[in-house]
Design an enzyme around this catalytic site. Structure first.
Site, PDB file in Angstrom:
ATOM      1  N   GLU A 184      54.858  32.138  16.727  1.00  0.00           N
ATOM      2  CA  GLU A 184      53.646  32.960  16.857  1.00  0.00           C
ATOM      3  C   GLU A 184      53.593  33.824  15.608  1.00  0.00           C
ATOM      4  O   GLU A 184      54.319  34.818  15.500  1.00  0.00           O
ATOM      5  CB  GLU A 184      53.729  33.833  18.117  1.00  0.00           C
ATOM      6  N   CYS A 215      48.342  41.095  15.684  1.00  0.00           N
ATOM      7  CA  CYS A 215      48.099  39.819  14.998  1.00  0.00           C
ATOM      8  C   CYS A 215      46.694  39.319  15.284  1.00  0.00           C
ATOM      9  O   CYS A 215      46.148  38.525  14.529  1.00  0.00           O
ATOM     10  CB  CYS A 215      49.122  38.792  15.440  1.00  0.00           C
TER      11      CYS A 215
HETATM   12  P1  NAD Z   1      58.491  40.277  10.543  1.00  0.00           P
HETATM   13  O1  NAD Z   1      58.249  38.815  10.324  1.00  0.00           O
HETATM   14  O2  NAD Z   1      58.841  41.107   9.382  1.00  0.00           O
HETATM   15  O3  NAD Z   1      59.650  40.476  11.604  1.00  0.00           O
HETATM   16  C1  NAD Z   1      59.615  39.856  12.864  1.00  0.00           C
HETATM   17  C2  NAD Z   1      61.030  39.740  13.386  1.00  0.00           C
HETATM   18  O4  NAD Z   1      61.786  38.889  12.535  1.00  0.00           O
HETATM   19  C3  NAD Z   1      61.788  41.076  13.431  1.00  0.00           C
HETATM   20  O5  NAD Z   1      62.628  41.072  14.564  1.00  0.00           O
HETATM   21  C4  NAD Z   1      62.622  41.030  12.150  1.00  0.00           C
HETATM   22  O6  NAD Z   1      63.786  41.807  12.232  1.00  0.00           O
HETATM   23  C5  NAD Z   1      62.971  39.556  12.088  1.00  0.00           C
HETATM   24  N1  NAD Z   1      63.284  39.038  10.751  1.00  0.00           N
HETATM   25  C6  NAD Z   1      62.831  39.494   9.551  1.00  0.00           C
HETATM   26  N2  NAD Z   1      63.331  38.713   8.552  1.00  0.00           N
HETATM   27  C7  NAD Z   1      64.085  37.755   9.150  1.00  0.00           C
HETATM   28  C8  NAD Z   1      64.849  36.650   8.661  1.00  0.00           C
HETATM   29  N3  NAD Z   1      64.927  36.355   7.358  1.00  0.00           N
HETATM   30  N4  NAD Z   1      65.482  35.873   9.553  1.00  0.00           N
HETATM   31  C9  NAD Z   1      65.401  36.137  10.867  1.00  0.00           C
HETATM   32  N5  NAD Z   1      64.709  37.159  11.395  1.00  0.00           N
HETATM   33  C10 NAD Z   1      64.042  37.958  10.542  1.00  0.00           C
HETATM   34  O7  NAD Z   1      57.195  40.809  11.302  1.00  0.00           O
HETATM   35  P2  NAD Z   1      56.904  42.290  11.829  1.00  0.00           P
HETATM   36  O8  NAD Z   1      56.544  43.134  10.660  1.00  0.00           O
HETATM   37  O9  NAD Z   1      57.977  42.758  12.742  1.00  0.00           O
HETATM   38  O10 NAD Z   1      55.617  42.024  12.741  1.00  0.00           O
HETATM   39  C11 NAD Z   1      54.348  41.898  12.221  1.00  0.00           C
HETATM   40  C12 NAD Z   1      53.972  40.435  12.086  1.00  0.00           C
HETATM   41  O11 NAD Z   1      54.065  39.793  13.361  1.00  0.00           O
HETATM   42  C13 NAD Z   1      52.538  40.258  11.656  1.00  0.00           C
HETATM   43  O12 NAD Z   1      52.481  39.233  10.710  1.00  0.00           O
HETATM   44  C14 NAD Z   1      51.837  39.841  12.954  1.00  0.00           C
HETATM   45  O13 NAD Z   1      50.667  39.093  12.769  1.00  0.00           O
HETATM   46  C15 NAD Z   1      52.892  39.035  13.613  1.00  0.00           C
HETATM   47  N6  NAD Z   1      52.630  38.937  15.052  1.00  0.00           N
HETATM   48  C16 NAD Z   1      52.214  37.745  15.539  1.00  0.00           C
HETATM   49  C17 NAD Z   1      51.919  37.631  16.883  1.00  0.00           C
HETATM   50  C18 NAD Z   1      51.466  36.329  17.455  1.00  0.00           C
HETATM   51  O14 NAD Z   1      51.515  36.184  18.659  1.00  0.00           O
HETATM   52  N7  NAD Z   1      51.021  35.381  16.651  1.00  0.00           N
HETATM   53  C19 NAD Z   1      52.072  38.737  17.729  1.00  0.00           C
HETATM   54  C20 NAD Z   1      52.506  39.951  17.198  1.00  0.00           C
HETATM   55  C21 NAD Z   1      52.801  40.026  15.834  1.00  0.00           C
END
Ligand code: NAD
Length: 483
Positions: free
Chosen positions: A256, A290
């Site tokens: 997602e 998102c």
């Molecule tokens: P992010 O991708 O920075 O982080 C998401 C998660 O991944 C966090 O737990 C983070 O610690 C972890 N993470 C970061 N780098 C990683 C790596 N290299 N390996 C493994 N895990 C890692 O996103 P964010 O800033 O926490 O959230 C915002 C983003 O989430 C936006 O892009 C938003 O659109 C998206 N989002 C999508 C949905 C959906 O359902 N499509 C819902 C909510 C948020």
């Protein structure tokens, strides 16, 4: 932050229905984004802790998969009730660590808990099928079985719901789960783990591993052949890394990812309703969603009427700490995010966008940004191509339906989309043409636990919620019978 927080929030790693410090002894500071001050600290998991969580999950996976669907259903239903009983605790906690207003947090508690009620009902409705082969020789029997241990990686913007949307169907299907919550908001997930234990979830079925070392911890878990699935919600950038990593063990994946939702207002729309819808689609969760309307595309004949009305509503938003009376909009999650939003707005204004209201970060220790409306945003501005993730409405005009659809689809993302029109022909035509996993027609809020939530193109793989959500945690097995 003035609201008192619950006393029983775990601050250790949650493994085997118990709290423990990280093997390294390291901790993570959790910051209140309204003040910039440290609220508390939680244990910071490393690879040894992740292995302990996976050991615990693997040890009980077969037993958990063998429990009756009704037993799993009852635990999820009980957890839904317990979250409702503790709604104020969850709401205060989310506001404290994430910043959204208490009203928004209460909304998320209800929405997030609903995934447990929904999947408690789906747990007893997993079906296979039988068929007779065309040659008439024997029987085809198709059964569904739990995938196995699941790693769920979640973002900070909906600290409860993005977890329950994965944990609910995974538990319903009979999978064990390790959750790696976002480092900014680990407390909500830790309290949820405690509530699930109180609801009767057996030891080892759920672990929660906050960590500042997500890349290493997640990579180590994904490289372990005992893990069978990764379910991720977060940015497209990180999603791509995890899709690549999933190749190592050929893991099942659900992704997602980010969005860049278009919100189209046609000249045959009910303009008042479109303003209300755009306001909700943009400002829900402070724009940190998102599904947020990232680009508002307005038919030129109604553009000024729409923009003036939206500007009036946005200018009336009261900004402040999420737990203060009368506040409509809290801070952004951290200084980095606030500065990113400011840079996107500044670049657009430099290229000729008109500021109708707002346009600046607010001074002080918290991470606040003014509710903003930008009009005449020129093609090529970064703010049209990137997720804003803040309270900034970006408006551009169009002249024809074909132009609106082409603009809407001119993005690598394909998560949510919205449009307002009174025409039935147009509604069918445009909802078919939009390249998105979800289309809101004459409504600005589309999330519903009973509906499949998911994106296409670079917004993801798979669906969460609905009857589709549990399939993500089930394998299909074909049994060939003679006779
Ligand atoms: P992010 O991708 O920075 O982080 C998401 C998660 O991944 C966090 O737990 C983070 O610690 C972890 N993470 C970061 N780098 C990683 C790596 N290299 N390996 C493994 N895990 C890692 O996103 P964010 O800033 O926490 O959230 C915002 C983003 O989430 C936006 O892009 C938003 O659109 C998206 N989002 C999508 C949905 C959906 O359902 N499509 C819902 C909510 C948020």
């Amino acid at each position: 932050m003035s609201t008192a927080l619950a006393q029983d929030i775990p601050t250790g790693l949650w493994i085997g229905n118990d709290e423990r410090p990280a093997a390294s002894g390291a901790t993570i500071d959790v910051v209140d984004p309204a003040t910039g001050k440290v609220l508390t600290s939680v244990a910071d998991a490393g690879i040894a802790d992740a292995t302990a969580a996976l050991d615990a999950a693997v040890a009980v996976q077969a037993e958990w998969a063998a429990t009756s669907p009704r037993e799993r259903s009852v635990i999820l239903r009980r957890a839904w009730e317990l979250i409702a009983e503790r709604a104020d605790d969850f709401a205060a906690l989310m506001t404290a660590e994430m910043g959204k207003t208490l009203a928004e947090s209460r909304g998320e508690v209800a929405y997030g808990a609903e995934f447990f009620r929904w999947f408690s009902e789906e747990a007893v409705r997993v079906y296979g099928r039988t068929a007779t082969p065309p040659a008439g020789n024997g029987r085809i029997l198709v059964v569904k079985q739990p995938v196995g241990p699941v790693l769920a990686v979640t973002p900070w913007n909906f600290p409860l719901a993005m977890g329950t949307r994965k944990i609910g169907p995974a538990l319903a299907a009979g999978c064990t789960v390790i959750v790696k919550p976002a480092e900014d908001t680990p407390l909500t997930m830790l309290l949820l783990a405690k509530v699930l234990a109180d609801a009767g979830l057996p030891d080892g079925v759920l672990s929660v591993l906050p960590t500042l070392n997500s890349p290493e911890v997640v990579a180590a878990l994904m490289a372990d052949p005992r893990l069978r699935k990764v379910s991720f919600t977060g940015s497209t950038q990180v999603g791509k890394i995890l899709i690549e990593q999933s190749a190592g063990q050929v893991l099942r994946t659900s992704m997602e990812l980010g969005g860049n939702a278009p919100f189209i207002v046609f000249d045959d729309a009910d303009i008042d309703a479109a303003v209300t819808g755009a306001f909700a689609a943009k400002m829900r969760n402070g724009g940190e969603a998102c599904t947020a309307a990232n680009r508002i595309l307005v038919h030129n004949p109604v553009r000024e009427e729409f923009t003036a009305a939206l500007t009036e509503k946005v200018a009336a938003i009261k900004v402040g700490p999420g737990d203060a009376d009368g506040v409509d909009l809290g801070p952004l999650i951290n200084a980095k995010q606030r500065d990113r939003v400011a840079a996107l707005v500044d670049e657009a204004v430099g290229l000729g966008a008109r500021v109708r209201t707002g346009g600046k970060a607010l001074p002080g220790d918290g991470f606040f940004y003014e509710p903003t409306v930008l009009d005449d945003v020129p093609a090529g501005a970064r703010i049209l191509g990137e997720e804003i993730f803040g309270p900034v409405a970006v408006i551009t005009g169009f002249d024809t339906e074909d132009e609106a659809v082409a603009l809407a689809n001119s993005t690598d993302y394909g998560l949510a989309s919205y449009f307002y029109s009174r025409g039935l022909d147009r509604a069918l035509r445009v909802s078919t043409a939009l390249e998105a996993g979800m289309v809101g027609v004459n409504r600005g809020v589309i999330s519903d636990p009973a509906a499949p939530f998911g994106g296409i193109k670079q917004s993801g793989l798979g669906s969460e919620g609905g009857s589709e959500g549990i399939e993500e945690y089930l394998n299909t097995k074909y049994i060939a019978l003679t006779g």
